[in-house]
Design an enzyme around this catalytic site. Sequence first.
Site, short mmCIF file in Angstrom:
data_model
loop_
_atom_site.label_atom_id
_atom_site.label_comp_id
_atom_site.label_asym_id
_atom_site.label_seq_id
_atom_site.Cartn_x
_atom_site.Cartn_y
_atom_site.Cartn_z
N GLU A 1 31.55 -7.09 53.36
CA GLU A 1 30.95 -7.03 52.01
C GLU A 1 29.49 -7.50 52.04
O GLU A 1 29.07 -8.37 51.28
CB GLU A 1 31.78 -7.87 51.03
CG GLU A 1 33.18 -7.34 50.83
CD GLU A 1 33.96 -8.09 49.76
OE1 GLU A 1 33.43 -9.06 49.19
OE2 GLU A 1 35.11 -7.70 49.48
N GLU B 1 40.25 -4.26 53.58
CA GLU B 1 40.72 -5.38 52.76
C GLU B 1 41.41 -4.81 51.54
O GLU B 1 40.82 -4.00 50.82
CB GLU B 1 39.55 -6.28 52.38
CG GLU B 1 39.95 -7.64 51.82
CD GLU B 1 38.76 -8.58 51.78
OE1 GLU B 1 38.09 -8.75 52.81
OE2 GLU B 1 38.47 -9.13 50.70
#
Length: 781
Positions: free
Chosen positions: A428, A507
């Site tokens: 991220e 994820e």
Amino acid sequence: MTNFKTNHLRQLPLTFLFLFLAVATNVFSQARKVINFDNGWQFTKGDVPGAEQATFNDTQWRKLDVPHDWSIEGPYDRANPSSRGGGYLPTGIGWYRKTFTVDKADAKKICTIEFDGVMANSDVWINGKHLGKRPYGYTSFTYDLTPYLNFDKANVIAVRADNSIQPASRYYTGAGIYRHVRLVSVNPTHFKHWGTFITTPVATISKGVVNLKVEIDNKGIAGDYKLQIDILDNKGTVVKTVESLKNIAANATGLISQDIEIKNPKLWGFEEPNLYTATTKLYSGKTLIDNQSIPFGIKKAEFIAESGFWLNGKNYKLKGVCLHHDGGAVGAAVPLGVWKERFKKLKEVGVNAIRTSHNPVAPEFLDLCDQMGFAVMDETFDTWNSAKHNGEKGYNLYFTDWWEQDTRDVILRDRNHPSIVIYSIGNEIHDNLSYPEGYKKYKMQEDVVKKYDDTRPVTMALFRPANSKVYLSGFAEQMDVVGQNYRENELVAAHEAHPTWKVLGTENTHVLVQWLALRDKPYMAGQFLWTGYDYLGEADWPETTNNQGLFDRAGNWKQQSLQRDSWWSTEPVVHIVRKSENAGAGNWVADWTPNDFDTYDNAKVQVYSNCDEVELFLNDKSFGTVKKPADDSPREWNVTFEEGTIKAIGKNNGKIAAQEVFATAGKPSKIILTQSNPTLANNWDDVSFITATIVDNKGVRCANADNLIKFSITNSGKIIGVDNGNIISHEDYLSPERHAFSGKAIAIVKASQDSGKIEIKASAEGLEAGSIIVEIVSDKK
């Protein structure tokens, strides 16, 4: 004081270790020495001027062994600078010192020290000479001690670890020398550190080709050097031996590349994680001058755009979990036995893959993945240059200066592990990823990975790609595998718009729709659930723990693990859960004992099962049979609560395949103890989880009991941590007592002697105490 003449080897599988010792016994003094350097350190918290000097007096410091995480010792405090990211545990500066001697016979050798990880911003000195600094607490590193050593005299290693610059992370880091340390002594001509690379370019059931690229550092004399490679199978039998001769100039590095054919190899896989060992021996004439043993696996792993992940010619879904590096009550200094227990439960749920979120793990963690058959996504960084909330003073402060060396060291250290099937170079990332500028930063890291290991693909965990436009800008199409966190519909749409893209959920949450995206789309290579276990930090006070795991800190099953078991397990399963409050309110719990009998009337019940049909009974009255829904959703009943017994029976082809029964608990009566490990060896990594469960006089768990449980242990053992999984508990992990949570608490136990028995007792006011025995064994096969 450590004597350098004592010989210890880094932990290897026992079959390999015994053979290695037998081969090396007569010549070991001439070759490599690897010495466990964990024991006998002096430690103090706080900054201490002059502590790097050899003459500094540290006799009043605390004596301890490493690995050691002083942050987990607490106390919890909302005002601690670590804040929500670090779980409100203490941070600061810690000093470690150790005194040791080196035999004069080793004066002509090269002596180095290897740290598997120091948290964080470590500085290391030998006899007052500064060896170097490493900001990133997760990378392994080594320093050459040779120029500064005293022989037959005292030497002092000093380490300063500083994680006082906060907030440094969005999750718990720990503090100190929290991984293993070794001293290594080699001859001037020796195998280069992390310089052996093992690949298997051919891996079929009939033929395996093993390639070894071996780098040899020659700081001695020029000449011809012989390399002997023995390939051992998982029983320690030599299956192939080859030799090579190489002339290496002085002060030069020689590279030997050798292909070795293995007939009918035992392949490494999920079901049978077969391991081989490459034992390399370096000779000058007839004299053995260096030796090393490296486990490896013969396998072929690949990602294919239209059909996902393949291993040894078989199509699999990567059913993965993300794991942070902490072990709950033990903090960041995690004995391997803790991971073994956690991995067993993950296997039971059907997990076959692990993402090392979001940083390099300890090397023995990867050894265990190799041995137990988990595929691994090996990840380097949580941040590049841009900061993240609650971790504004993290690796982003050091990325520009350190990313290349840290990336290099991760790949060189880890690349021989067969479990690793893909690398991730970011999670991220908040840096601007626009193409082509943002892609350059990705590509420079990918190039370093491929320089040292070009056999595995590289990805990163993309964050909100629809917002960052990486699917439209050209960024994503350059990636080996496109990895995305959450928003599975976006990843599905991206692949269907670009069928040549290889895609992977890096994820994911636990909800049904996300599982169906993996189950029903052949091109989805896998998913990594957030997370496998609850982890310290990333929580708002009074919570101290992020509770999105399949299991809690103490290893207790949760609603999401029970449901995942019904989706991923290959065995028939049935799990009953109910809403904890009346009429569908509250949390899902796995018991039949309401916390308020007077107000609990309408019980919403679900059963998670992979069986063809499930029938529910309450006090032997049937509430009907429900067939397996096509979308794997849970089967549901609304039941008027009655005290007694609730039972679910799962059938396949009309025959009972699995069942579960819960009874209503009466008043707490006693404590019963169970153990995860009935025997313990006296070493740092071996542990047993002792679970104390409060039950009624019929042995039914009292799910609402929260009594204070006091553990005691005989001198032959020690308690290294207590826990209960409660995310708002601020109790001391090192105390011998803990309040029960949902009727349970655990103590993690080690042996402190080489033989005998360990007796553990658990007591609570008004309850019959429980006790259990753990046997101490000299060794464990």
